[in-house]
Design an enzyme around this catalytic site. Structure first.
Site, PDB file in Angstrom:
ATOM      1  CE1 TYR A   1      -4.427  -1.133   0.356  1.00 46.12           C
ATOM      2  CE2 TYR A   1      -3.113  -3.082   0.862  1.00 46.12           C
ATOM      3  CZ  TYR A   1      -4.317  -2.510   0.488  1.00 46.12           C
ATOM      4  OH  TYR A   1      -5.394  -3.308   0.231  1.00 46.12           O
TER       5      TYR A   1
ATOM      6  CB  THR B   1       4.652   1.979  11.586  1.00 44.58           C
ATOM      7  OG1 THR B   1       4.095   2.808  10.580  1.00 44.58           O
ATOM      8  CG2 THR B   1       4.344   2.530  12.958  1.00 44.58           C
TER       9      THR B   1
ATOM     10  CB  VAL C   1      -0.449   7.953   2.577  1.00 46.43           C
ATOM     11  CG1 VAL C   1       0.559   8.897   1.971  1.00 46.43           C
ATOM     12  CG2 VAL C   1       0.099   6.536   2.630  1.00 46.43           C
TER      13      VAL C   1
ATOM     14  CE  LYS D   1       2.430   5.549  11.043  1.00 48.02           C
ATOM     15  NZ  LYS D   1       1.756   5.819   9.798  1.00 48.02           N
TER      16      LYS D   1
ATOM     17  N   GLY E   1     -10.271  -0.934  12.730  1.00 47.79           N
ATOM     18  CA  GLY E   1      -9.543  -1.916  11.932  1.00 47.79           C
ATOM     19  C   GLY E   1      -8.382  -1.307  11.186  1.00 47.79           C
TER      20      GLY E   1
ATOM     21  CB  CYS F   1      -2.201   2.187  10.566  1.00 51.11           C
ATOM     22  SG  CYS F   1      -1.695   1.843   8.895  1.00 51.11           S
TER      23      CYS F   1
ATOM     24  CE  LYS G   1      -9.677   4.422   5.480  1.00 48.86           C
ATOM     25  NZ  LYS G   1      -9.027   5.664   5.840  1.00 48.86           N
TER      26      LYS G   1
ATOM     27  NE  ARG H   1      -3.679  -4.865   4.920  1.00 52.34           N
ATOM     28  CZ  ARG H   1      -2.619  -4.138   4.575  1.00 52.34           C
ATOM     29  NH1 ARG H   1      -1.418  -4.535   4.899  1.00 52.34           N
ATOM     30  NH2 ARG H   1      -2.772  -3.025   3.903  1.00 52.34           N
TER      31      ARG H   1
HETATM   32  N1  SAJ Z   1     -12.856   4.912  12.711  1.00 51.27           N
HETATM   33  C1  SAJ Z   1     -13.938   5.022  13.588  1.00 51.27           C
HETATM   34  N2  SAJ Z   1     -14.366   6.262  13.927  1.00 51.27           N
HETATM   35  C2  SAJ Z   1     -13.778   7.398  13.447  1.00 51.27           C
HETATM   36  C3  SAJ Z   1     -12.686   7.288  12.579  1.00 51.27           C
HETATM   37  C4  SAJ Z   1     -12.234   6.034  12.224  1.00 51.27           C
HETATM   38  O1  SAJ Z   1     -14.492   4.026  14.042  1.00 51.27           O
HETATM   39  O2  SAJ Z   1     -14.260   8.487  13.794  1.00 51.27           O
HETATM   40  C5  SAJ Z   1     -12.342   3.586  12.335  1.00 51.27           C
HETATM   41  C6  SAJ Z   1     -12.396   3.301  10.835  1.00 51.27           C
HETATM   42  O3  SAJ Z   1     -13.649   2.831  10.438  1.00 51.27           O
HETATM   43  C7  SAJ Z   1     -11.298   2.255  10.710  1.00 51.27           C
HETATM   44  C8  SAJ Z   1     -10.267   2.685  11.753  1.00 51.27           C
HETATM   45  O4  SAJ Z   1     -10.961   3.541  12.646  1.00 51.27           O
HETATM   46  O5  SAJ Z   1     -11.775   0.965  11.060  1.00 51.27           O
HETATM   47  C9  SAJ Z   1      -9.055   3.400  11.197  1.00 51.27           C
HETATM   48  O6  SAJ Z   1      -9.408   4.278  10.125  1.00 51.27           O
HETATM   49  P1  SAJ Z   1      -8.738   5.715   9.928  1.00 51.27           P
HETATM   50  O7  SAJ Z   1      -9.376   6.337   8.748  1.00 51.27           O
HETATM   51  O8  SAJ Z   1      -8.797   6.481  11.187  1.00 51.27           O
HETATM   52  O9  SAJ Z   1      -7.197   5.433   9.699  1.00 51.27           O
HETATM   53  P2  SAJ Z   1      -6.339   4.480   8.719  1.00 51.27           P
HETATM   54  O10 SAJ Z   1      -5.929   3.271   9.517  1.00 51.27           O
HETATM   55  O11 SAJ Z   1      -6.997   4.241   7.424  1.00 51.27           O
HETATM   56  O12 SAJ Z   1      -5.048   5.417   8.446  1.00 51.27           O
HETATM   57  C10 SAJ Z   1      -4.298   5.909   9.552  1.00 51.27           C
HETATM   58  C11 SAJ Z   1      -4.072   7.415   9.360  1.00 51.27           C
HETATM   59  N3  SAJ Z   1      -3.558   7.977  10.605  1.00 51.27           N
HETATM   60  C12 SAJ Z   1      -4.149   9.062  11.187  1.00 51.27           C
HETATM   61  O13 SAJ Z   1      -5.140   9.578  10.742  1.00 51.27           O
HETATM   62  C13 SAJ Z   1      -3.490   9.572  12.434  1.00 51.27           C
HETATM   63  C14 SAJ Z   1      -3.084   7.653   8.207  1.00 51.27           C
HETATM   64  O14 SAJ Z   1      -2.738   9.011   8.108  1.00 51.27           O
HETATM   65  C15 SAJ Z   1      -1.802   6.808   8.449  1.00 51.27           C
HETATM   66  O15 SAJ Z   1      -0.867   6.985   7.397  1.00 51.27           O
HETATM   67  C16 SAJ Z   1      -2.205   5.362   8.504  1.00 51.27           C
HETATM   68  O16 SAJ Z   1      -3.077   5.190   9.633  1.00 51.27           O
HETATM   69  C17 SAJ Z   1      -0.938   4.542   8.643  1.00 51.27           C
HETATM   70  O17 SAJ Z   1      -0.512   3.949   7.626  1.00 51.27           O
HETATM   71  O18 SAJ Z   1      -0.331   4.548   9.717  1.00 51.27           O
END
Ligand code: SAJ
Length: 426
Positions: free
Chosen positions: A11, A121, A155, A206, A257, A260, A319, A326
């Site tokens: 990714y 990470t 990202v 990070k 999920g 990260c 999401k 994953r």
């Molecule tokens: N989620 C909720 N409620 C919310 C926001 C998210 O339940 O209000 C859930 C989502 O449905 C999902 C999970 O949290 O299951 C994570 O989704 P996400 O959109 O918060 O984050 P990721 O895992 O897709 O990406 C994150 C990002 N980190 C931050 O926003 C601090 C991204 O910038 C990172 O690059 C990425 O992790 C990474 O690769 O570390």
């Protein structure tokens, strides 16, 4: 600097390699998965990431992006391999085996003046304690003969092609010269600001970013559990609290999920368990959400008289609007429901493969006793619940993401923290 080897065509590595090639670098993308290498070469590799297909095909066509199962000599090496968490005791710890393999593969090709950047990470001090000893196996000294920096990726899946260019970057060098070498490379394609620090600070930054989000989501999820006990609408409570100028609560859901946010906080706990109580508790709250959803489903099905029942699960991805499953809480919920004897029907128009047979929407809903909305994919937002519930044996809907609140306004009754819609002809 001309030639860059990117270790890991996942990714992060794949979009980064495509962007670098399209900016004029000669790039070799390396992956241990031979099938993936062949698919990238032949232009048949697919990943549901906006803009990636175009970026990849122009990089390959230009001849500047090549892919292989083995690295070769280059000016810079970027390590973009997964660092999953594996269960240990009641928690999880980092699995650095992919970093180990990538570093072992690079070591024989390292030359004086090279730059090695770890994007994966990792727990604090991994560069110094784990990576350097492997890279120095060929006899060169990190920080003296070759440059080493940690530049964690940031990202957001679904926006990778934009964010890989637009985001600010934190670059942690083993020495100031190492940081400068990495900043020169990233400055050639990053439009955001580059912040220079040391490698250990960058490693922790990070983890802190993702733990901050995890803790905030856990707060929203905990509120949803408190509201459930009080028979209150958690989303209304949050919406109203968010009218305060300094309050911004996130959205409760069926769990957290992805590879990260559900993983990285454990790397802080692994490094200093004594002082990371809040971070650990947040992980536990978020991990408890799938079983809460299962309880809600059980209550609704028991009330309907069909128990075990047919459950149409909408959304399998971790999401919205991504195909990635994953650590998906949706899958965990589906497995738990299946274990309790329910007939789980899975529908996700974005996910291509998952452990459940994916069905068309109407086939999944027809004769079902409950629609369980697990992912807030944009395409789900406009679905007509009145119509869908008309196809069901028992017209009930649990919306764990709150995307159908408007449609449910007049029909909802609460079963715990989700909206339960009793549709049909009533
Ligand atoms: N989620 C909720 N409620 C919310 C926001 C998210 O339940 O209000 C859930 C989502 O449905 C999902 C999970 O949290 O299951 C994570 O989704 P996400 O959109 O918060 O984050 P990721 O895992 O897709 O990406 C994150 C990002 N980190 C931050 O926003 C601090 C991204 O910038 C990172 O690059 C990425 O992790 C990474 O690769 O570390």
């Amino acid at each position: 600097m001309k030639k860059i080897v990117v270790m890991g065509m996942g990714y992060i590595g794949l979009p980064t390699a495509a962007v670098l090639a399209n900016r004029g670098f000669e790039v070799l993308g390396v992956d241990i998965d031979k099938k993936k290498i062949e698919a990238i070469k032949s232009g048949t590799f697919e990943m549901n990431e906006p803009g990636l297909g175009e970026a990849l095909s122009s990089a390959i066509k230009s001849g500047r992006l090549k892919v292989s199962a083995r690295p070769e000599e280059a000016d810079a090496f970027l390590i973009c391999v997964p660092t999953p968490a594996v269960a240990k005791g009641a928690g999880k710890v980092s699995d650095l085996s992919y970093v180990d393999n990538a570093a072992m593969a690079i070591a024989p090709f390292l030359k004086e003046g090279n730059l090695v950047v770890l994007e994966s990470t990792v727990p604090p001090r991994t560069c110094r304690k784990f990576l350097i000893p492997i890279l120095e196996g060929g006899g060169l000294k990190a920080g003296k003969d070759f440059h080493l920096a940690h530049c964690p990726e940031r990202v957001l899946p679904g926006r990778i092609l934009h964010e890989v260019v637009e985001n600010d970057r934190v670059i942690g060098g083993l020495t100031p010269k190492c940081a400068k070498a990495a900043a020169d490379l990233y400055g050639s394609f990053c439009e955001g600001t580059i912040f220079i620090t040391d490698d250990i600070t960058a490693e922790l930054v990070k983890l802190v970013e993702n733990s901050y989000r995890d803790v905030n989501i856990a707060f929203a999820n905990e509120l949803s559990l408190i509201c459930r006990e009080m028979h209150l609408d958690a989303r209304e409570v949050i919406e109203l609290a968010n009218r305060h100028p300094r309050v911004n609560i996130l959205n409760p859901g069926p769990g957290v999920g992805g590879h990260c946010i559900a993983v990285d906080p454990w790397f802080i706990v692994e490094s200093d368990e004594r002082n990371s109580k809040l971070i650990k508790t947040a992980r536990e709250v978020n991990d408890s959400m799938p079983s809460n959803v299962v309880d809600e489903v059980e209550v609704a099905l028991a009330a309907s008289g069909y128990h075990p029942g047919n459950v149409a699960c909408l959304g399998v991805a971790y999401k919205n609007d991504v195909e990635d499953t994953r650590e998906s809480p949706a899958l965990e919920i589906m497995f738990r429901l299946q274990k309790r004897g329910h007939n789980v029907r899975a529908h996700d128009p974005i996910v291509k493969e998952c452990p459940f047979d994916l069905m068309e929407l109407e086939a999944a809903v027809k004769g079902a006793d409950l629609i369980l909305l697990l992912v807030d994919h944009t395409v789900f937002k406009g679905l007509d619940l009145e119509y869908l519930t008309g196809l069901m044996r028992t017209p009930q809907v649990i919306d764990t993401r709150g995307i159908w609140r408007k449609q449910m306004e007049k029909k909802e009754r609460y079963v715990n923290n989700a909206y339960v819609f009793q549709g049909g002809k009533s």
